[in-house]
Design an enzyme around this catalytic site. Structure first.
Site, PDB file in Angstrom:
ATOM      1  N   SER A  47       0.865  -1.182   0.000  1.00  0.00           N
ATOM      2  CA  SER A  47       0.000   0.000   0.000  1.00  0.00           C
ATOM      3  C   SER A  47       0.902   1.232   0.000  1.00  0.00           C
ATOM      4  O   SER A  47       2.095   1.132   0.310  1.00  0.00           O
ATOM      5  CB  SER A  47      -0.939  -0.002   1.210  1.00  0.00           C
ATOM      6  OG  SER A  47      -0.207  -0.177   2.397  1.00  0.00           O
ATOM      7  N   GLU A 104       1.257   5.580   0.881  1.00  0.00           N
ATOM      8  CA  GLU A 104       0.736   6.813   1.481  1.00  0.00           C
ATOM      9  C   GLU A 104       1.096   8.002   0.596  1.00  0.00           C
ATOM     10  O   GLU A 104       2.221   8.110   0.116  1.00  0.00           O
ATOM     11  CB  GLU A 104       1.351   7.020   2.873  1.00  0.00           C
ATOM     12  CG  GLU A 104       0.818   8.302   3.530  1.00  0.00           C
ATOM     13  CD  GLU A 104       1.546   8.647   4.820  1.00  0.00           C
ATOM     14  OE1 GLU A 104       1.240   8.034   5.844  1.00  0.00           O
ATOM     15  OE2 GLU A 104       2.420   9.544   4.781  1.00  0.00           O
ATOM     16  N   ASP A 150      -0.384  15.577  14.930  1.00  0.00           N
ATOM     17  CA  ASP A 150       0.690  16.465  15.377  1.00  0.00           C
ATOM     18  C   ASP A 150       0.207  17.902  15.313  1.00  0.00           C
ATOM     19  O   ASP A 150      -0.625  18.248  14.473  1.00  0.00           O
ATOM     20  CB  ASP A 150       1.915  16.299  14.468  1.00  0.00           C
ATOM     21  CG  ASP A 150       2.771  15.127  14.919  1.00  0.00           C
ATOM     22  OD1 ASP A 150       2.743  14.817  16.123  1.00  0.00           O
ATOM     23  OD2 ASP A 150       3.439  14.533  14.062  1.00  0.00           O
ATOM     24  N   PHE A 157      13.445  14.430  10.064  1.00  0.00           N
ATOM     25  CA  PHE A 157      12.218  13.713  10.408  1.00  0.00           C
ATOM     26  C   PHE A 157      12.505  12.717  11.540  1.00  0.00           C
ATOM     27  O   PHE A 157      11.746  12.606  12.519  1.00  0.00           O
ATOM     28  CB  PHE A 157      11.734  13.002   9.139  1.00  0.00           C
ATOM     29  CG  PHE A 157      10.313  12.531   9.178  1.00  0.00           C
ATOM     30  CD1 PHE A 157       9.401  13.047  10.088  1.00  0.00           C
ATOM     31  CD2 PHE A 157       9.883  11.560   8.274  1.00  0.00           C
ATOM     32  CE1 PHE A 157       8.081  12.597  10.108  1.00  0.00           C
ATOM     33  CE2 PHE A 157       8.572  11.105   8.280  1.00  0.00           C
ATOM     34  CZ  PHE A 157       7.677  11.628   9.199  1.00  0.00           C
ATOM     35  N   HIS A 186       3.827  -1.044   3.728  1.00  0.00           N
ATOM     36  CA  HIS A 186       3.157   0.243   3.481  1.00  0.00           C
ATOM     37  C   HIS A 186       4.241   1.291   3.224  1.00  0.00           C
ATOM     38  O   HIS A 186       5.046   1.586   4.114  1.00  0.00           O
ATOM     39  CB  HIS A 186       2.326   0.626   4.706  1.00  0.00           C
ATOM     40  CG  HIS A 186       1.550   1.900   4.543  1.00  0.00           C
ATOM     41  ND1 HIS A 186       0.414   2.003   3.761  1.00  0.00           N
ATOM     42  CD2 HIS A 186       1.731   3.136   5.082  1.00  0.00           C
ATOM     43  CE1 HIS A 186      -0.065   3.233   3.822  1.00  0.00           C
ATOM     44  NE2 HIS A 186       0.719   3.946   4.606  1.00  0.00           N
TER      45      HIS A 186
HETATM   46  P1  FAD Z   1      -1.225   8.139  20.045  1.00  0.00           P
HETATM   47  O1  FAD Z   1      -0.894   6.720  19.785  1.00  0.00           O
HETATM   48  O2  FAD Z   1      -2.577   8.435  20.527  1.00  0.00           O
HETATM   49  O3  FAD Z   1      -0.195   8.766  21.086  1.00  0.00           O
HETATM   50  C1  FAD Z   1       1.205   8.675  20.886  1.00  0.00           C
HETATM   51  C2  FAD Z   1       1.877   8.171  22.146  1.00  0.00           C
HETATM   52  O4  FAD Z   1       1.624   9.094  23.195  1.00  0.00           O
HETATM   53  C3  FAD Z   1       1.342   6.825  22.565  1.00  0.00           C
HETATM   54  O5  FAD Z   1       2.323   5.844  22.266  1.00  0.00           O
HETATM   55  C4  FAD Z   1       1.098   6.951  24.044  1.00  0.00           C
HETATM   56  O6  FAD Z   1       2.108   6.273  24.749  1.00  0.00           O
HETATM   57  C5  FAD Z   1       1.205   8.429  24.363  1.00  0.00           C
HETATM   58  N1  FAD Z   1      -0.114   8.969  24.717  1.00  0.00           N
HETATM   59  C6  FAD Z   1      -0.876   9.812  24.002  1.00  0.00           C
HETATM   60  N2  FAD Z   1      -2.003  10.152  24.687  1.00  0.00           N
HETATM   61  C7  FAD Z   1      -1.940   9.472  25.848  1.00  0.00           C
HETATM   62  C8  FAD Z   1      -2.807   9.408  26.981  1.00  0.00           C
HETATM   63  N3  FAD Z   1      -3.941  10.108  27.057  1.00  0.00           N
HETATM   64  N4  FAD Z   1      -2.431   8.605  28.016  1.00  0.00           N
HETATM   65  C9  FAD Z   1      -1.276   7.901  27.965  1.00  0.00           C
HETATM   66  N5  FAD Z   1      -0.423   7.931  26.916  1.00  0.00           N
HETATM   67  C10 FAD Z   1      -0.743   8.708  25.876  1.00  0.00           C
HETATM   68  N6  FAD Z   1       0.061  13.120  11.676  1.00  0.00           N
HETATM   69  C11 FAD Z   1      -0.758  14.038  11.092  1.00  0.00           C
HETATM   70  O7  FAD Z   1      -0.859  15.173  11.578  1.00  0.00           O
HETATM   71  N7  FAD Z   1      -1.450  13.725   9.936  1.00  0.00           N
HETATM   72  C12 FAD Z   1      -1.395  12.484   9.381  1.00  0.00           C
HETATM   73  O8  FAD Z   1      -2.037  12.233   8.359  1.00  0.00           O
HETATM   74  C13 FAD Z   1      -0.567  11.490   9.993  1.00  0.00           C
HETATM   75  N8  FAD Z   1      -0.496  10.221   9.501  1.00  0.00           N
HETATM   76  C14 FAD Z   1       0.210   9.263  10.183  1.00  0.00           C
HETATM   77  C15 FAD Z   1       0.183   7.925   9.737  1.00  0.00           C
HETATM   78  C16 FAD Z   1       0.861   6.939  10.421  1.00  0.00           C
HETATM   79  C17 FAD Z   1       0.812   5.514   9.923  1.00  0.00           C
HETATM   80  C18 FAD Z   1       1.622   7.275  11.589  1.00  0.00           C
HETATM   81  C19 FAD Z   1       2.376   6.221  12.334  1.00  0.00           C
HETATM   82  C20 FAD Z   1       1.669   8.589  12.030  1.00  0.00           C
HETATM   83  C21 FAD Z   1       0.960   9.593  11.358  1.00  0.00           C
HETATM   84  N9  FAD Z   1       0.943  10.922  11.783  1.00  0.00           N
HETATM   85  C22 FAD Z   1       0.157  11.858  11.175  1.00  0.00           C
HETATM   86  C23 FAD Z   1       1.784  11.321  12.934  1.00  0.00           C
HETATM   87  C24 FAD Z   1       0.991  11.256  14.234  1.00  0.00           C
HETATM   88  O9  FAD Z   1      -0.081  12.159  14.217  1.00  0.00           O
HETATM   89  C25 FAD Z   1       1.944  11.617  15.368  1.00  0.00           C
HETATM   90  O10 FAD Z   1       2.911  10.617  15.539  1.00  0.00           O
HETATM   91  C26 FAD Z   1       1.252  11.950  16.673  1.00  0.00           C
HETATM   92  O11 FAD Z   1       2.220  12.542  17.535  1.00  0.00           O
HETATM   93  C27 FAD Z   1       0.675  10.735  17.366  1.00  0.00           C
HETATM   94  O12 FAD Z   1      -0.540  10.339  16.831  1.00  0.00           O
HETATM   95  P2  FAD Z   1      -1.147   8.889  17.242  1.00  0.00           P
HETATM   96  O13 FAD Z   1      -2.588   8.848  16.968  1.00  0.00           O
HETATM   97  O14 FAD Z   1      -0.352   7.801  16.674  1.00  0.00           O
HETATM   98  O15 FAD Z   1      -0.890   9.030  18.804  1.00  0.00           O
END
Ligand code: FAD
Length: 287
Positions: free
Chosen positions: A6, A8, A100, A209, A258
Site C-alpha cells: 500500500s 501513502e 501532530d 524527520f 506500506h
Molecule cells: P497516540 O498513539 O494516541 O499517542 C502517541 C503516544 O503518546 C502513545 O504511544 C502513548 O504512549 C502516548 N499517549 C498519548 N495520549 C496518551 C494518553 N492520554 N495517556 C497515555 N499515553 C498517551 N500526523 C498528522 O498530523 N497527519 C497524518 O495524516 C498522519 N499520519 C500518520 C500515519 C501513520 C501511519 C503514523 C504512524 C503517524 C501519522 N501521523 C500523522 C503522525 C501522528 O499524528 C503523530 O505521531 C502523533 O504525535 C501521534 O498520533 P497517534 O494517533 O499515533 O498518537
C-alpha cells in the site's frame, strides 16, 4: 516472496503538486496496491484538501482509499461531520490519529470541545459502525510515551477501542520492527501491524524527520549516506537500503508493506520491482 503493498500520499496544495501526485499514482498503479492512504496535514491544515484528494483518487483510480483523520484543532462535531461525509462518499477506511500540532506549536493541545486523544476518536468512529479503522504504531517508541511498555499498552487501548490494524512509523532496522511485533503479541495485540517503509529520498530531510520522531539512526547508515551524497549516489543507496530492509521484513514473516511515497514514485517503484512484488513494465516493453 509474496506480500501485498500500500502507499501513502499527501494531499496536493497547488496545481503543480496535483500533477506530481497524479504522476506518482500513475507510476505505481500497475503494482496493484491493496489500498492507498492520504494524510491530513499537521495541525489539521489540509482538512478539505485531504477530503478532495481522497474522493478524487477513489473516483479516478478505483483504488480503495484510506483517509487520515486527526483530533487536532477541530471540535468533535466537526471531526464527526468529516467522517460522515467520508461515509456518504463511500470511503470505508480511516486512519485515526491524535495528530501532530501545526509547525512551531509545542505538543498536542486538545481543544475543549474536541477529541482529547486518539482513543476517544477511535471509539467515536467505531460507534458509527461504517469504517475499518487503522491506527499509528511506534516501533521506536513514540516521544510522548512514558516508556516502551506504555507505548504498547496505549496501542492495545486503540485496538480495543475499535481499530482493526496498525501501520507503524518508519524505522531503519528490521529487528526494531520484529522486537516491537513480538512485544505487541505478548501484550495481547492480535490485529495486524503493517510496517511503514520510508524510501529515503532526501537524507537531510530523513535526518530531520528522524530527529523529530526520536527514531535512532544507525551509525553505519549515516556513514553510508554521507559517502553516497558526496559521490552523488544517494538514490542508488536508498533503493538498496530500502530493498534490504523490506527483504528482511518479508523473510521474517511480514506479509504487507506500506510505503511512505512522499508523492514521488521512483525509489518505491524500484524497490517493489526489486522485491518481485510487481512486474517491471518497462522491462516487458524492452523484451
Ligand atoms: P497516540 O498513539 O494516541 O499517542 C502517541 C503516544 O503518546 C502513545 O504511544 C502513548 O504512549 C502516548 N499517549 C498519548 N495520549 C496518551 C494518553 N492520554 N495517556 C497515555 N499515553 C498517551 N500526523 C498528522 O498530523 N497527519 C497524518 O495524516 C498522519 N499520519 C500518520 C500515519 C501513520 C501511519 C503514523 C504512524 C503517524 C501519522 N501521523 C500523522 C503522525 C501522528 O499524528 C503523530 O505521531 C502523533 O504525535 C501521534 O498520533 P497517534 O494517533 O499515533 O498518537
Amino acid at each position: 516472496m509474496t506480500a501485498s503493498i500500500s502507499y501513502e500520499f499527501f494531499p496536493p496544495r497547488s496545481l503543480d503538486a496535483s500533477f506530481r501526485l497524479w504522476d506518482t499514482i500513475g507510476a505505481l498503479k500497475h503494482t496493484d496496491p491493496a489500498f492507498v492512504s492520504v494524510t491530513y496535514g499537521a495541525g489539521g491544515t489540509t482538512r478539505k484538501l485531504t477530503h478532495d484528494a481522497v474522493e478524487a483518487i477513489g473516483k479516478h483510480t478505483g483504488l480503495p482509499v484510506a483517509a487520515h483523520l486527526t483530533c487536532v484543532d477541530a471540535s468533535r462535531e466537526e471531526t464527526l461531520d468529516i467522517a460522515q461525509r467520508y461515509a456518504d462518499a463511500g470511503v470505508t477506511q480511516i486512519v485515526a490519529l491524535r495528530g501532530d500540532p501545526a509547525k512551531g506549536d509545542q505538543g498536542f493541545q486538545p481543544r475543549k470541545d474536541g477529541f482529547q486523544s486518539s482513543v476517544q476518536l477511535i471509539d467515536a468512529l467505531a460507534r458509527i459502525g461504517r469504517f475499518d479503522l487503522t491506527v499509528g504504531a511506534y516501533p521506536d517508541t513514540h516521544p510522548d510515551a512514558a516508556s516502551p511498555q506504555a507505548n504498547i499498552d496505549w496501542l492495545k487501548r486503540k485496538i480495543d477501542a475499535g481499530a482493526t490494524r496498525a501501520i507503524t512509523q518508519f524505522f531503519f532496522e528490521a529487528d526494531t520492527f520484529f522486537r516491537f511485533r513480538d512485544a505487541c503479541a505478548k501484550a495481547g495485540i492480535t490485529a495486524p501491524i503493517l510496517p511503514g517503509i520510508l524510501p529515503i529520498q532526501s537524507w537531510a530531510g530523513t535526518k530531520r524527520f528522524a530527529e523529530r520522531c526520536q527514531t535512532p539512526i544507525p551509525a553505519a547508515l549515516a556513514n553510508a549516506f554521507d559517502t553516497a551524497e558526496r559521490d552523488n549516489r544517494s538514490s542508488l543507496l536508498a533503493a538498496v537500503v530500502c530493498t534490504e530492509l523490506c527483504t528482511a521484513l518479508l523473510e521474517g514473516g511480514v506479509d504487507h508493506l506500506h510505503f511512505y511515497t512522499l508523492n514521488a514514485p521512483g525509489i518505491t517503484r524500484d524497490v517493489v520491482h526489486a522485491l518481485g512484488l510487481a512486474p517491471d513494465l518497462s522491462l516487458e516493453k524492452v523484451a
